[in-house]
Design a protein around this motif. Structure first.
Motif, PDB file in Angstrom:
ATOM      1  N   ARG A   3       0.803  -1.146  -0.079  1.00 30.44           N
ATOM      2  CA  ARG A   3       0.053  -0.051   0.092  1.00 30.44           C
ATOM      3  C   ARG A   3       0.775   1.119   0.104  1.00 30.44           C
ATOM      4  NH1 ARG A   3      -5.358  -0.216   2.789  1.00 30.44           N
ATOM      5  NH2 ARG A   3      -5.966  -2.017   2.340  1.00 30.44           N
ATOM      6  N   VAL A   4       0.638   2.208  -0.842  1.00 26.05           N
ATOM      7  CA  VAL A   4       1.594   3.278  -0.952  1.00 26.05           C
ATOM      8  C   VAL A   4       0.398   4.485  -0.668  1.00 26.05           C
ATOM      9  CG1 VAL A   4       2.550   5.127  -2.116  1.00 26.05           C
ATOM     10  CG2 VAL A   4       3.114   2.588  -2.697  1.00 26.05           C
ATOM     11  N   ILE A   5       0.695   5.174   0.583  1.00 24.16           N
ATOM     12  CA  ILE A   5      -0.226   6.521   0.899  1.00 24.16           C
ATOM     13  C   ILE A   5       0.390   7.536   0.660  1.00 24.16           C
ATOM     14  CG2 ILE A   5      -1.749   7.297   2.781  1.00 24.16           C
ATOM     15  CD1 ILE A   5      -0.633   3.656   3.110  1.00 24.16           C
ATOM     16  N   ALA A   6      -0.276   8.426  -0.275  1.00 26.02           N
ATOM     17  CA  ALA A   6       0.418   9.679  -0.704  1.00 26.02           C
ATOM     18  C   ALA A   6      -0.456  10.667   0.172  1.00 26.02           C
ATOM     19  CB  ALA A   6       0.340   9.846  -2.138  1.00 26.02           C
ATOM     20  N   HIS A   7       0.570  11.691   0.845  1.00 20.16           N
ATOM     21  CA  HIS A   7      -0.230  12.652   1.578  1.00 20.16           C
ATOM     22  C   HIS A   7       0.048  13.993   1.188  1.00 20.16           C
ATOM     23  CE1 HIS A   7      -0.899  10.096   5.136  1.00 20.16           C
ATOM     24  NE2 HIS A   7       0.210   9.306   4.952  1.00 20.16           N
ATOM     25  N   PRO A   8      -0.788  14.849   1.580  1.00 18.34           N
ATOM     26  CA  PRO A   8      -0.345  16.489   1.185  1.00 18.34           C
ATOM     27  C   PRO A   8       0.658  16.639   1.982  1.00 18.34           C
ATOM     28  CG  PRO A   8      -2.800  16.249   1.788  1.00 18.34           C
ATOM     29  CD  PRO A   8      -2.242  14.764   1.865  1.00 18.34           C
ATOM     30  N   GLU A   9       1.726  17.465   1.908  1.00 22.34           N
ATOM     31  CA  GLU A   9       2.965  17.780   2.502  1.00 22.34           C
ATOM     32  C   GLU A   9       2.798  17.747   4.310  1.00 22.34           C
ATOM     33  OE1 GLU A   9       6.465  17.253   1.991  1.00 22.34           O
ATOM     34  OE2 GLU A   9       5.847  17.903  -0.053  1.00 22.34           O
ATOM     35  N   ALA A  10       1.943  18.815   4.563  1.00 27.27           N
ATOM     36  CA  ALA A  10       1.854  19.051   5.922  1.00 27.27           C
ATOM     37  C   ALA A  10       1.327  17.752   6.487  1.00 27.27           C
ATOM     38  CB  ALA A  10       0.900  20.020   6.451  1.00 27.27           C
ATOM     39  N   GLU A  11       0.543  16.883   6.055  1.00 24.28           N
ATOM     40  CA  GLU A  11      -0.147  15.587   6.386  1.00 24.28           C
ATOM     41  C   GLU A  11       1.179  14.655   6.590  1.00 24.28           C
ATOM     42  OE1 GLU A  11      -3.895  14.693   4.843  1.00 24.28           O
ATOM     43  OE2 GLU A  11      -3.133  12.689   4.881  1.00 24.28           O
ATOM     44  N   PHE A  12       2.001  14.574   5.503  1.00 21.65           N
ATOM     45  CA  PHE A  12       3.104  13.687   5.616  1.00 21.65           C
ATOM     46  C   PHE A  12       4.163  14.264   6.670  1.00 21.65           C
ATOM     47  CE2 PHE A  12       7.819  12.567   4.199  1.00 21.65           C
ATOM     48  CZ  PHE A  12       7.493  11.304   4.222  1.00 21.65           C
ATOM     49  N   ALA A  13       4.272  15.416   6.862  1.00 22.90           N
ATOM     50  CA  ALA A  13       5.199  15.780   8.083  1.00 22.90           C
ATOM     51  C   ALA A  13       4.612  15.280   9.296  1.00 22.90           C
ATOM     52  CB  ALA A  13       5.312  17.281   7.991  1.00 22.90           C
ATOM     53  N   ALA A  14       3.504  15.308   9.508  1.00 25.93           N
ATOM     54  CA  ALA A  14       2.724  15.134  10.654  1.00 25.93           C
ATOM     55  C   ALA A  14       2.736  13.403  11.039  1.00 25.93           C
ATOM     56  CB  ALA A  14       1.163  15.260  10.778  1.00 25.93           C
ATOM     57  N   TRP A  15       2.699  12.789   9.699  1.00 26.06           N
ATOM     58  CA  TRP A  15       2.813  11.304   9.759  1.00 26.06           C
ATOM     59  C   TRP A  15       4.397  10.851  10.114  1.00 26.06           C
ATOM     60  CZ3 TRP A  15       6.238   7.830   7.313  1.00 26.06           C
ATOM     61  CH2 TRP A  15       5.869   6.547   7.883  1.00 26.06           C
ATOM     62  N   VAL A  16       5.407  11.672   9.736  1.00 17.93           N
ATOM     63  CA  VAL A  16       6.857  11.329   9.993  1.00 17.93           C
ATOM     64  C   VAL A  16       6.729  11.626  11.627  1.00 17.93           C
ATOM     65  CG1 VAL A  16       9.146  12.031   9.803  1.00 17.93           C
ATOM     66  CG2 VAL A  16       7.643  11.639   7.731  1.00 17.93           C
ATOM     67  N   ALA A  17       6.450  12.843  12.034  1.00 23.39           N
ATOM     68  CA  ALA A  17       6.524  13.140  13.639  1.00 23.39           C
ATOM     69  C   ALA A  17       5.951  11.964  14.435  1.00 23.39           C
ATOM     70  CB  ALA A  17       5.846  14.534  13.777  1.00 23.39           C
ATOM     71  N   ALA A  18       4.778  11.276  14.053  1.00 20.99           N
ATOM     72  CA  ALA A  18       4.063  10.587  14.695  1.00 20.99           C
ATOM     73  C   ALA A  18       4.845   9.048  14.805  1.00 20.99           C
ATOM     74  CB  ALA A  18       2.789  10.267  14.250  1.00 20.99           C
ATOM     75  N   GLN A  19       5.760   8.900  13.748  1.00 18.81           N
ATOM     76  CA  GLN A  19       6.446   7.752  13.429  1.00 18.81           C
ATOM     77  C   GLN A  19       7.939   7.698  14.157  1.00 18.81           C
ATOM     78  OE1 GLN A  19       5.553   4.722  11.984  1.00 18.81           O
ATOM     79  NE2 GLN A  19       3.311   5.830  12.038  1.00 18.81           N
ATOM     80  N   THR A  20       8.259   8.909  14.674  1.00 19.70           N
ATOM     81  CA  THR A  20       9.495   9.024  15.300  1.00 19.70           C
ATOM     82  C   THR A  20       9.327   8.787  16.735  1.00 19.70           C
ATOM     83  OG1 THR A  20       9.209  11.323  15.144  1.00 19.70           O
ATOM     84  CG2 THR A  20      10.910  10.170  13.618  1.00 19.70           C
ATOM     85  N   GLY A  21      10.280   8.366  17.471  1.00 21.90           N
ATOM     86  CA  GLY A  21      10.263   8.410  18.945  1.00 21.90           C
ATOM     87  C   GLY A  21       9.882   6.933  19.397  1.00 21.90           C
ATOM     88  N   GLU A  22      10.006   6.581  20.520  1.00 19.37           N
ATOM     89  CA  GLU A  22       9.683   5.344  21.119  1.00 19.37           C
ATOM     90  C   GLU A  22       8.176   4.896  21.435  1.00 19.37           C
ATOM     91  OE1 GLU A  22      12.623   4.719  24.316  1.00 19.37           O
ATOM     92  OE2 GLU A  22      14.096   4.291  22.921  1.00 19.37           O
ATOM     93  N   ALA A  23       7.854   3.651  21.479  1.00 14.50           N
ATOM     94  CA  ALA A  23       6.576   2.961  21.768  1.00 14.50           C
ATOM     95  C   ALA A  23       5.816   4.016  22.818  1.00 14.50           C
ATOM     96  CB  ALA A  23       6.449   1.833  21.675  1.00 14.50           C
ATOM     97  N   VAL A  24       4.686   4.291  22.692  1.00 13.92           N
ATOM     98  CA  VAL A  24       3.602   4.515  23.788  1.00 13.92           C
ATOM     99  C   VAL A  24       3.941   3.423  24.856  1.00 13.92           C
ATOM    100  CG1 VAL A  24       1.320   4.551  24.625  1.00 13.92           C
ATOM    101  CG2 VAL A  24       2.027   5.297  22.379  1.00 13.92           C
ATOM    102  N   ASN A  25       4.200   3.963  26.183  1.00  6.86           N
ATOM    103  CA  ASN A  25       4.213   2.869  27.365  1.00  6.86           C
ATOM    104  C   ASN A  25       3.144   3.175  28.391  1.00  6.86           C
ATOM    105  OD1 ASN A  25       5.260   1.138  29.457  1.00  6.86           O
ATOM    106  ND2 ASN A  25       7.124   2.322  29.785  1.00  6.86           N
ATOM    107  N   ASP A  26       2.159   2.664  28.140  1.00 10.35           N
ATOM    108  CA  ASP A  26       0.855   2.740  28.897  1.00 10.35           C
ATOM    109  C   ASP A  26       1.023   1.957  30.320  1.00 10.35           C
ATOM    110  OD1 ASP A  26      -1.215   3.029  30.057  1.00 10.35           O
ATOM    111  OD2 ASP A  26      -2.606   2.926  28.146  1.00 10.35           O
ATOM    112  N   PRO A  27       1.151   2.581  31.503  1.00  5.26           N
ATOM    113  CA  PRO A  27       0.959   1.636  32.513  1.00  5.26           C
ATOM    114  C   PRO A  27       0.038   0.609  32.642  1.00  5.26           C
ATOM    115  CG  PRO A  27       1.085   3.879  33.171  1.00  5.26           C
ATOM    116  CD  PRO A  27       0.943   3.870  31.706  1.00  5.26           C
ATOM    117  N   ALA A  28      -1.257   1.180  31.984  1.00  7.15           N
ATOM    118  CA  ALA A  28      -2.413   0.188  32.004  1.00  7.15           C
ATOM    119  C   ALA A  28      -2.056  -1.277  31.463  1.00  7.15           C
ATOM    120  CB  ALA A  28      -3.692   0.945  31.440  1.00  7.15           C
ATOM    121  N   VAL A  29      -1.409  -1.172  30.623  1.00  9.51           N
ATOM    122  CA  VAL A  29      -1.230  -2.357  29.712  1.00  9.51           C
ATOM    123  C   VAL A  29       0.174  -2.934  29.995  1.00  9.51           C
ATOM    124  CG1 VAL A  29      -2.769  -2.063  27.881  1.00  9.51           C
ATOM    125  CG2 VAL A  29      -0.648  -1.394  27.683  1.00  9.51           C
ATOM    126  N   ARG A  30       0.731  -2.751  31.366  1.00 10.27           N
ATOM    127  CA  ARG A  30       1.838  -3.324  31.543  1.00 10.27           C
ATOM    128  C   ARG A  30       2.009  -4.690  31.488  1.00 10.27           C
ATOM    129  NH1 ARG A  30       6.443  -0.993  33.505  1.00 10.27           N
ATOM    130  NH2 ARG A  30       7.645  -2.885  33.280  1.00 10.27           N
TER     131      ARG A  30
END
Ligand code: CUA
Length: 318
Positions: free
Chosen positions: A203-230
């Motif tokens: 699947r290739v998902i093409a985004h408008p530029e700003a949306e793509f930047a938001a996708w990249v930002a959401a993909q960086t960094g470590e995983a969510v560490n929610d204590p509720a699902v420890r």
């Protein structure tokens, strides 16, 4: 793909939405036109001969006149096909070279594509993003792909964006796409690569530029560490999952299966073979063979409560 709420776009070669695909489309029209003309001429002559020279009453014992060595006819049916093949060869080569020798413009996105049995790994070296099976790119800008294989020969093919490019072990191939419009483009591994070749979707998902930047930002960094699902996180870290899968921020650093750090940002699992829902995740972990017979992921023998915890944890990985 039954889960799709909206009808999926048809991945047609005749509906190009990217510069390399445009050139292939024009070439395919020329080739089809030439072939159609040959078909009409040959079919017409054949039909004429069948009707005009068919056996008539009284013909039974007569041989038709035998014709040998007409230089004109021999020359015509040697030279004409040669000319046609030569012209097709030239225009095809010109298109191939135009597509393959393209230099990446300065603003091009670079992505490493790695084919695995039976899924796709996508690495964005500049952005530090790793994902699987769903390639996110900006619309209206070129994305250059470096294609490698972790095992056997695959082929990367998204018909509306470019032609097929083989993905070969111990070799690096290059191709590029430039989707004009934002949207979803479907593709498929196009080289037989084992039992689940048919379920190696792209699947290739093409985004408008700003949306793509938001996708990249959401993909960086470590995983969510929610204590509720420890509890689920502990299970992930204590069973064999970590040998093959990475989740940023956990001990899981495996490279044989997809990176799951932002798993829930994907619409599908198992390279497009199933929707990414808690039910399908659960079914996949219990018995991958039920969704993809021969899948290299083993069936995890988990207690039902452990399975609940694990799935609950996975569904927090936004
Ligand atoms: Cu990978 Cu076919």
């Amino acid at each position: 793909m039954l889960w799709a709420a909206a009808p999926l776009p048809i991945p047609s070669l005749f509906d190009p939405l990217s510069r390399p695909a445009d050139e292939i489309y024009v070439l395919s029209l020329l080739v089809l036109g030439v072939c159609a003309a040959i078909f009409v001429v040959v079919g017409g002559l054949l039909a004429y001969a069948v009707v005009r020279f068919r056996q008539r009453p009284g013909d039974a014992d007569r041989e038709p006149p035998q014709v040998y060595g007409s230089n004109q006819i021999e020359l015509a049916w040697t030279v004409l096909p040669l000319l046609i093949v030569f012209v097709l060869f030239l225009v095809t080569t010109r298109t191939l070279i135009a597509i393959e020798n393209a230099e990446p413009p300065a603003d091009a996105l670079e992505v490493r594509v790695i084919g695995h049995q039976w899924w796709w790994e996508f690495r964005y070296p500049e952005q530090g993003v790793v994902t699987a099976n769903e390639l996110h790119v900006p619309a209206g800008r070129a994305t250059f792909l470096t294609l490698e294989s972790a095992d056997v020969v695959h082929s990367f093919w998204v018909p509306q964006l470019n032609g097929k490019t083989d993905v070969i072990p111990n070799r690096v191939n290059r191709m590029w796409i430039e989707p004009r419009e934002p949207g979803l483009y479907l593709g498929q591994c196009a080289e037989f690569c084992g039992t689940q070749h048919a379920k190696m979707f792209l699947r290739v998902i093409a985004h408008p530029e700003a949306e793509f930047a938001a996708w990249v930002a959401a993909q960086t960094g470590e995983a969510v560490n929610d204590p509720a699902v420890r509890a689920g996180r502990d299970i992930f870290q204590s069973v064999a999952c970590v040998n093959c899968h990475r989740i940023g921020g956990t001990v899981g650093a495996g490279v044989f299966g997809p990176d799951l750090t932002h798993l829930m940002s994907r619409d599908t699992i198992a390279a497009g073979a199933a929707a990414n829902t808690p039910e399908m995740l659960r079914a996949w972990i219990v018995n991958p063979d039920a969704i993809k017979p021969g899948a290299l992921m083993p069936a995890m023998q988990l207690e039902p409560t452990d399975l609940d915890h694990l799935v609950a944890y996975l569904t927090t990985l936004k």
